[in-house]
Scaffold this motif. Structure first.
Motif, PDB file in Angstrom:
ATOM      1  N   HIS A 157     -15.058 -10.549   2.447  1.00  0.00           N
ATOM      2  CA  HIS A 157     -15.501  -9.764   1.392  1.00  0.00           C
ATOM      3  C   HIS A 157     -16.172  -8.595   2.148  1.00  0.00           C
ATOM      4  O   HIS A 157     -15.985  -7.335   1.651  1.00  0.00           O
ATOM      5  CB  HIS A 157     -16.689 -10.456   0.623  1.00  0.00           C
ATOM      6  N   LEU A 204     -13.707  -6.118   3.309  1.00  0.00           N
ATOM      7  CA  LEU A 204     -12.769  -5.382   2.235  1.00  0.00           C
ATOM      8  C   LEU A 204     -13.669  -4.616   1.135  1.00  0.00           C
ATOM      9  O   LEU A 204     -13.032  -3.472   0.818  1.00  0.00           O
ATOM     10  CB  LEU A 204     -12.119  -6.572   1.299  1.00  0.00           C
ATOM     11  N   ARG A 234     -12.748  -0.376   0.672  1.00  0.00           N
ATOM     12  CA  ARG A 234     -12.653  -0.148  -0.602  1.00  0.00           C
ATOM     13  C   ARG A 234     -13.287   1.333  -0.911  1.00  0.00           C
ATOM     14  O   ARG A 234     -13.113   2.279  -1.285  1.00  0.00           O
ATOM     15  CB  ARG A 234     -12.988  -1.122  -1.734  1.00  0.00           C
ATOM     16  N   GLN A 292      -5.828  -8.574   4.063  1.00  0.00           N
ATOM     17  CA  GLN A 292      -6.669  -9.556   3.480  1.00  0.00           C
ATOM     18  C   GLN A 292      -6.110 -10.970   4.041  1.00  0.00           C
ATOM     19  O   GLN A 292      -6.951 -11.720   4.385  1.00  0.00           O
ATOM     20  CB  GLN A 292      -6.642  -9.473   2.040  1.00  0.00           C
ATOM     21  N   LEU A 326     -10.174  -9.138  -4.901  1.00  0.00           N
ATOM     22  CA  LEU A 326     -10.954  -9.757  -3.935  1.00  0.00           C
ATOM     23  C   LEU A 326     -10.634 -11.345  -3.809  1.00  0.00           C
ATOM     24  O   LEU A 326     -10.555 -11.986  -4.987  1.00  0.00           O
ATOM     25  CB  LEU A 326     -12.307  -9.537  -3.591  1.00  0.00           C
ATOM     26  N   CYS A 331      -6.498   0.423  -2.381  1.00  0.00           N
ATOM     27  CA  CYS A 331      -7.219  -0.888  -2.839  1.00  0.00           C
ATOM     28  C   CYS A 331      -7.462  -1.092  -4.242  1.00  0.00           C
ATOM     29  O   CYS A 331      -7.669  -2.245  -4.568  1.00  0.00           O
ATOM     30  CB  CYS A 331      -8.720  -0.585  -2.204  1.00  0.00           C
ATOM     31  N   VAL A 389      -2.872  -3.321   2.238  1.00  0.00           N
ATOM     32  CA  VAL A 389      -4.182  -4.127   2.043  1.00  0.00           C
ATOM     33  C   VAL A 389      -4.307  -5.657   1.695  1.00  0.00           C
ATOM     34  O   VAL A 389      -4.849  -6.316   2.208  1.00  0.00           O
ATOM     35  CB  VAL A 389      -4.914  -3.223   0.814  1.00  0.00           C
TER      36      VAL A 389
END
Length: 281
Positions: A78, A81, A85, A65, A107, A102, A61
């Motif tokens: 965002h 992600l 999640r 990112q 974040l 996650c 993860v």
């Protein structure tokens, strides 16, 4: 396998996740966003040899990112992600996974932002004054615009309001709003007065042809059904939008068109942002 295809096992997990979101009555726009984001992760992970959700770790993860941050704005990262999640939370709840990879992955910092082009106070005044107050459709559109400006309600939420959702003492109940959650928002004094004018002088007359209709905003066309007759999307427009957009540049004494009420997703966000910035009472 095409670039957009995903492994059968992953596709089954995604289909179950999307079905769950539909049961929870998420908006069509959110459904599209969530599916797109999860598919993007699947495509990225498959290129790295991961074809089973059980092989995804916290480091996976984090790597995803970093990959996103190298290509997209923080806000877009965002969106991806958060969708990821929620997807893994679903897998954990349905026992497809023992641990959510996650969980514990922070974040990236997201700055609060308004739309790039926020209406000035002068533009807002011209827009709010654009509907023809002598016409029934103008009274309706004036109430809609004032409600947008008053307390940040969204276009899709506006379209779903019923006559039972508005308390003229100063509150609006928003059902299945952002995140498929219900909430109560304040309604400004000016907005409440405009809604009252619409209810007492326009809707009461239009509703005589369709007394069982509970939508707050009605169309002037028989049989007086909901004003928004098609799903709300980023492409949603109305004849009134041209009048409202034109009023931003110069004063207008013409009322909106008689078909759908004022408002598009783009105008909606900019007008709401101006209202939030001004903190109109």
């Amino acid at each position: 396998m095409s670039s957009n295809a995903i492994a059968p096992g992953l596709a089954e997990h995604l289909a179950a996740f999307m079905e769950r979101l539909k049961v929870l009555r998420y908006s069509p726009a959110t459904l599209v966003s969530r599916e797109h984001s999860v598919r993007r992760f699947f495509q990225w992970s498959s290129e790295r040899g991961l074809a089973d959700v059980r092989d995804v770790t916290k480091q996976t993860v984090r790597d995803f990112q970093e990959w996103l941050l190298g290509r997209y704005a923080t806000h877009t990262v965002h969106v991806h992600l958060i969708s990821l999640r929620r997807f893994f939370e679903h897998l954990e709840k349905t026992d497809a996974l023992l641990v959510n990879p996650c969980e514990g992955v922070p974040l990236p910092k997201l700055e609060q932002r308004l739309p790039r082009s926020v209406f000035t106070p002068e533009e807002v005044k011209r827009i709010l004054d654009a509907p023809n107050a002598k016409a029934q459709t103008g009274i309706r559109d004036k109430a809609i615009l004032e409600t947008f400006y008053s307390r940040g309600i969204r276009l899709e939420e506006m379209a779903r309001l019923s006559v039972h959702d508005v308390d003229l003492s100063g509150y609006v109940r928003v059902n299945r709003g952002k995140g498929a959650k219900d909430r109560v928002v304040p309604l400004g004094v000016k907005a409440a007065e405009c809604v009252r004018q619409y209810l007492e002088h326009v809707r009461v007359e239009w509703a005589r042809d369709n007394p069982e209709e509970r939508a707050l905003w009605l169309s002037w066309r028989w049989p007086r059904g909901p004003a928004w007759s098609r799903p709300i999307s980023a492409a949603t427009t109305s004849p009134a939008e041209e009048v409202i957009e034109g009023a931003r540049h110069q004063g207008s004494d013409h009322g909106p068109g008689p078909d759908q009420p004022a408002g598009s997703v783009a105008l909606d966000s900019r007008l709401r942002a101006a209202g939030l910035a001004a903190r109109r009472p």
